[in-house]
Scaffold this motif. Structure first.
Motif, mmCIF file in Angstrom:
data_model
loop_
_atom_site.group_PDB
_atom_site.id
_atom_site.type_symbol
_atom_site.label_atom_id
_atom_site.label_comp_id
_atom_site.label_asym_id
_atom_site.label_seq_id
_atom_site.Cartn_x
_atom_site.Cartn_y
_atom_site.Cartn_z
ATOM 1 N N VAL A 76 31.167 38.022 48.226
ATOM 2 C CA VAL A 76 31.552 37.406 46.959
ATOM 3 C C VAL A 76 33.055 37.523 46.778
ATOM 4 N N SER A 77 33.611 36.643 45.963
ATOM 5 C CA SER A 77 35.008 36.733 45.537
ATOM 6 C C SER A 77 35.023 36.987 44.040
ATOM 7 N N LEU A 78 35.769 37.999 43.636
ATOM 8 C CA LEU A 78 35.852 38.362 42.224
ATOM 9 C C LEU A 78 37.291 38.265 41.756
ATOM 10 N N GLU A 79 37.496 37.646 40.613
ATOM 11 C CA GLU A 79 38.825 37.661 40.014
ATOM 12 C C GLU A 79 39.008 38.968 39.256
ATOM 13 N N LEU A 80 40.238 39.484 39.305
ATOM 14 C CA LEU A 80 40.573 40.716 38.604
ATOM 15 C C LEU A 80 41.762 40.453 37.694
ATOM 16 N N PRO A 81 41.872 41.180 36.599
ATOM 17 C CA PRO A 81 43.025 40.994 35.718
ATOM 18 C C PRO A 81 44.303 41.424 36.396
ATOM 19 N N ALA A 82 45.414 40.886 35.945
ATOM 20 C CA ALA A 82 46.710 41.268 36.491
ATOM 21 C C ALA A 82 46.966 42.738 36.212
ATOM 22 N N ALA A 83 47.816 43.343 37.047
ATOM 23 C CA ALA A 83 48.093 44.770 36.895
ATOM 24 C C ALA A 83 48.687 45.091 35.538
ATOM 25 N N ASN A 84 49.452 44.152 34.992
ATOM 26 C CA ASN A 84 50.080 44.387 33.691
ATOM 27 C C ASN A 84 49.375 43.632 32.572
ATOM 28 N N GLY A 85 48.133 43.233 32.821
ATOM 29 C CA GLY A 85 47.402 42.486 31.813
ATOM 30 C C GLY A 85 47.034 43.352 30.613
ATOM 31 N N THR A 86 46.940 42.739 29.461
ATOM 32 C CA THR A 86 46.605 43.445 28.238
ATOM 33 C C THR A 86 45.215 43.029 27.778
ATOM 34 N N ALA A 87 44.339 44.004 27.642
ATOM 35 C CA ALA A 87 42.972 43.699 27.242
ATOM 36 C C ALA A 87 42.884 43.479 25.746
ATOM 37 N N ALA A 88 41.991 42.574 25.367
ATOM 38 C CA ALA A 88 41.773 42.336 23.947
ATOM 39 C C ALA A 88 41.034 43.511 23.310
ATOM 40 N N VAL A 89 40.195 44.170 24.086
ATOM 41 C CA VAL A 89 39.507 45.376 23.634
ATOM 42 C C VAL A 89 39.677 46.432 24.709
ATOM 43 N N SER A 90 39.646 47.695 24.326
ATOM 44 C CA SER A 90 39.833 48.777 25.291
ATOM 45 C C SER A 90 38.786 49.854 25.073
ATOM 46 N N ALA A 91 37.530 49.456 25.197
ATOM 47 C CA ALA A 91 36.454 50.414 25.021
ATOM 48 C C ALA A 91 36.028 50.964 26.381
ATOM 49 N N ALA A 92 34.826 50.676 26.802
ATOM 50 C CA ALA A 92 34.332 51.148 28.088
ATOM 51 C C ALA A 92 34.963 50.343 29.217
ATOM 52 N N PRO A 93 34.962 50.881 30.442
ATOM 53 C CA PRO A 93 35.429 50.097 31.588
ATOM 54 C C PRO A 93 34.707 48.763 31.667
ATOM 55 N N LEU A 94 35.427 47.736 32.027
ATOM 56 C CA LEU A 94 34.864 46.387 32.009
ATOM 57 C C LEU A 94 33.639 46.272 32.910
ATOM 58 N N ILE A 95 33.644 47.003 34.039
ATOM 59 C CA ILE A 95 32.516 46.914 34.969
ATOM 60 C C ILE A 95 31.229 47.413 34.317
ATOM 61 N N ASP A 96 31.356 48.333 33.332
ATOM 62 C CA ASP A 96 30.159 48.854 32.673
ATOM 63 C C ASP A 96 29.481 47.810 31.807
#
Length: 318
Positions: free
Chosen positions: A209-229
């Motif tokens: 599979v190919s997965l897109e990942l956020p940029a290293a300096n990207g800013t999340a709209a929410v910062s709760a649990a890790p996104l993978i969870d």
């Protein structure tokens, strides 16, 4: 390499450490020799120009390919003498010392290359600005531009020795648990794995599979649990011990992941791409030691007859 303090860790790394989402591992601790090794590292840092110039000329990781002992004038002999290390130690211990030294010299080389690359990029930008003023319809560049690639080529040439040293250190203890997934940003590292795997197994690794990942300096709209969870199907597929039906689960999980990624991160920002490959029939230890060190597992170190597929990902900036 030896439980050293992180030098100028980024805020992101500090945050991950504090949240318990990042763990640092020392595969083969030196124990009572640690102080001597760290003193040697400090000496290497102070005299890095001498060591790096010699490293470029010597194949440190191949010293034990021949039965004869290495020359007393070599860089390794000099380094071990400074650390008061007995060079008559057993071969396994000496190979680990070699691996440590290659990796530490490689880190110093990286720091040197980063400063050089930054300076060259500044020169390149000034050159481009000048060319815009001087040229009309031609795309010819000054010869200086070609030389900007030399540093990167030298880094790739050293990569093979550093991968050999890393694999010897990381897989030194057969009983040590290994990750379910390995990731590299070096295409040459993946090419070496693929070539060895195809030679050993007479088949190509499976692209999952190919997965897109956020940029290293990207800013999340929410910062709760890790996104993978928030994507349990994808998480389960990544960590699954059984490779059967993994590809299907990954593709289904990737769709949910892409949707979640767009919700949490700004769509317009740059993304990275993670391509995942499965190497069935070989454990991670078998694959990496064979590909990078040219070594087989020794007596008493055999892996299970039907190991779960090794997962390796290539990370590409976009």
């Amino acid at each position: 390499m030896e439980d050293e303090p992180l030098t100028a860790p980024s805020p992101a790394i500090l945050e991950l450490l504090q949240a318990g989402r990042l763990r640092l591992v020392t595969p083969v601790p030196l124990g009572d020799r640690r102080d001597r090794f760290l003193a040697l590292v400090r000496d290497m840092a102070q005299r890095r120009d001498d060591y790096l110039s010699q490293l470029a000329l010597l194949t440190l990781a191949d010293l034990h390919r021949h039965s004869r002992p290495e020359s007393g004038r070599s860089i390794l002999s000099g380094l071990l003498a400074r650390a008061a290390i007995d060079q008559q130690e057993e071969e396994t211990a000496m190979r680990l010392w070699q691996a440590r030294l290659v990796l530490k010299l490689g880190e110093l080389f990286d720091a040197e290359q980063a400063g050089l690359e930054e300076a060259l990029q500044a020169i390149d930008r000034r050159q481009e600005n000048l060319l815009k003023e001087l040229r009309e319809e031609t795309d010819e560049l000054f010869a200086l531009t070609d030389s900007l690639q030399e540093g990167g080529q030298r880094t790739e040439a050293m990569l093979a020795h550093r991968l050999k040293a890393w694999s010897r250190m990381f897989f030194h203890r057969p009983s040590q648990p290994t990750p379910a997934l390995f990731v590299t940003a070096h295409p040459a590292a993946m090419d070496t794995l693929v070539d060895r795997y195809e030679a050993e197994q007479r088949q190509s690794p499976q692209h999952l599979v190919s997965l897109e990942l956020p940029a290293a300096n990207g800013t999340a709209a929410v910062s709760a649990a890790p996104l993978i969870d928030t994507c349990p199907l994808l998480r389960t597929a990544l960590l699954a011990a059984d490779g059967q039906d993994r590809a299907t689960s990954l593709r289904q999980g990737a769709a949910a992941w892409a949707h979640r990624l767009d919700e949490v991160y700004v769509q317009a920002e740059d993304r990275s791409r993670l391509d995942l490959f499965a190497f069935p029939g070989m454990s991670a230890r078998q694959l990496f030691l064979a590909a990078y060190a040219g070594e087989r597992t020794g007596p008493g170190q055999a892996d299970p007859p039907d190991p779960p597929p090794t997962l390796v990902g290539t990370l590409t900036a976009r």
